[in-house]
Scaffold this active site. Structure first.
Site, mmCIF file in Angstrom:
data_model
loop_
_atom_site.group_PDB
_atom_site.id
_atom_site.type_symbol
_atom_site.label_atom_id
_atom_site.label_comp_id
_atom_site.label_asym_id
_atom_site.label_seq_id
_atom_site.Cartn_x
_atom_site.Cartn_y
_atom_site.Cartn_z
ATOM 1 N N LEU A 40 7.219 -20.750 -3.271
ATOM 2 C CA LEU A 40 5.910 -20.361 -3.817
ATOM 3 C C LEU A 40 5.695 -18.857 -3.715
ATOM 4 O O LEU A 40 5.920 -18.254 -2.663
ATOM 5 C CB LEU A 40 4.812 -21.101 -3.032
ATOM 6 N N HIS A 77 2.874 3.372 -9.153
ATOM 7 C CA HIS A 77 2.662 1.930 -9.347
ATOM 8 C C HIS A 77 3.888 1.268 -9.998
ATOM 9 O O HIS A 77 4.234 0.138 -9.665
ATOM 10 C CB HIS A 77 1.407 1.687 -10.184
ATOM 11 N N ASP A 95 0.834 -1.210 0.000
ATOM 12 C CA ASP A 95 0.000 0.000 0.000
ATOM 13 C C ASP A 95 0.867 1.257 0.000
ATOM 14 O O ASP A 95 1.942 1.274 0.599
ATOM 15 C CB ASP A 95 -0.889 -0.023 1.254
HETATM 16 C C1 FPP Z 1 -1.902 0.282 -3.306
HETATM 17 O O1 FPP Z 1 -1.386 1.570 -3.450
HETATM 18 C C2 FPP Z 1 -1.425 -0.518 -4.377
HETATM 19 C C3 FPP Z 1 -2.207 -1.119 -5.307
HETATM 20 C C4 FPP Z 1 -3.673 -1.076 -5.368
HETATM 21 C C5 FPP Z 1 -1.595 -1.880 -6.349
HETATM 22 C C6 FPP Z 1 -0.508 -2.766 -5.847
HETATM 23 C C7 FPP Z 1 0.239 -3.183 -6.990
HETATM 24 C C8 FPP Z 1 1.576 -3.098 -7.115
HETATM 25 C C9 FPP Z 1 2.540 -2.663 -6.110
HETATM 26 C C10 FPP Z 1 2.144 -3.581 -8.312
HETATM 27 C C11 FPP Z 1 2.280 -5.063 -8.202
HETATM 28 C C12 FPP Z 1 2.527 -5.515 -9.475
HETATM 29 C C13 FPP Z 1 2.712 -6.756 -9.812
HETATM 30 C C14 FPP Z 1 3.274 -6.977 -11.115
HETATM 31 C C15 FPP Z 1 2.360 -7.921 -8.968
HETATM 32 P P1 FPP Z 1 -2.454 2.728 -3.601
HETATM 33 O O2 FPP Z 1 -2.581 3.032 -5.038
HETATM 34 O O3 FPP Z 1 -3.715 2.358 -2.912
HETATM 35 O O4 FPP Z 1 -1.708 3.882 -2.847
HETATM 36 P P2 FPP Z 1 -2.398 5.066 -2.076
HETATM 37 O O5 FPP Z 1 -3.249 4.469 -0.984
HETATM 38 O O6 FPP Z 1 -1.233 5.808 -1.542
HETATM 39 O O7 FPP Z 1 -3.197 5.849 -3.097
#
Ligand code: FPP
Length: 232
Positions: free
Chosen positions: A130, A36, A19
């Site tokens: 895994l 991201h 997060d």
């Molecule tokens: C939360 O940050 C993150 C996500 C919803 C996406 C998590 C995905 C990744 C880290 C990429 C993973 C990728 C692969 C290839 C597995 P947020 O956008 O909610 O952050 P915020 O709360 O600060 O807005």
């Protein structure tokens, strides 16, 4: 941290709620996309470190059943990042003996994405470590799915093991430790059944800033806790 360190106190399974990508980007005047992208780098870094210190099972929360509510553009970017990752990580997984699996309901994803997932799952299926990536995953959704499966099978006197057997994580130990980045103090529908006795670790570090040292700190704290499972 040496390879045996995590094993001694028996971390078999560590899980991460990744997060804070958006806040990381905002703090730098960057787009959420950049957050991201940096999040993917952190994900690669953290998973690789967990392998280096001998943790056999890693689960990450990459896309929840609720994340579809985000703007279509952001959903699409996340899908593209995922797709690029799936296409690029096969050799590395084979070199490091990592088995890739998706936990979650894959049905709403585009056919190409589902095929990439299936291909990687097949390629890596005989590896021993895994990596579970939770995609379109929600703990409640997983439980509803499990209960419906039990109903279809006509099982009425339901036991805990019956439910566990119908989860996406069937056959693997529950997470010993769940780590959430970015200072939020919630599970957000992640592994709600499997995490019943997990130790929880929250850090203010935003996910793209997560380093090996942050992971080591979480493990150190885990080792200093005393898991009682309701006993004394
Ligand atoms: C939360 O940050 C993150 C996500 C919803 C996406 C998590 C995905 C990744 C880290 C990429 C993973 C990728 C692969 C290839 C597995 P947020 O956008 O909610 O952050 P915020 O709360 O600060 O807005």
């Amino acid at each position: 941290m040496s390879k045996t360190d995590s094993g001694e106190k028996g971390i078999q399974h560590i899980a991460f709620i990744m997060d804070g990508n958006g806040r990381w980007a905002k703090a730098r005047g960057l787009t959420r996309d950049a957050g991201h992208r940096a999040g993917v780098e952190a994900f690669r870094r953290v998973v690789s470190h967990c392998g280096d210190i001998g943790i056999p099972i890693v689960t990450v929360y990459a896309f929840s059943t609720e994340n579809w509510k985000r703007p279509a553009r952001e959903v699409s970017l996340l899908m593209n990042l995922l797709s690029n990752y799936l296409e690029s990580c096969g050799d590395d997984m084979m070199a490091h003996g990592v088995r890739f699996r998706v936990i979650g309901d894959k049905t709403p994803f585009k056919r190409e994405l589902r095929e990439s997932i299936d291909k990687l799952e097949r390629l890596t299926e005989n590896n021993t470590r895994l990596l579970n990536v939770a995609l379109n995953y929600g703990g409640r959704d997983e439980l509803v799915h499990a209960f419906n499966r039990l109903a279809e099978k006509g099982i009425t006197n339901i036991k805990e093991e019956d439910i566990s057997r119908e989860l996406y994580t069937a056959g693997i130990p529950d997470p010993d430790l769940i780590v959430r980045s970015s200072g939020e103090l919630r599970l957000s529908n992640f592994l709600i059944w499997q995490g019943a006795y997990s130790e929880l670790y929250f850090t203010d570090t935003l996910w793209p800033d997560m380093t090996s040292e942050d992971v080591d700190l979480a493990i150190l704290e885990y080792k200093n806790r005393h898991r009682r499972y309701g006993g004394l």
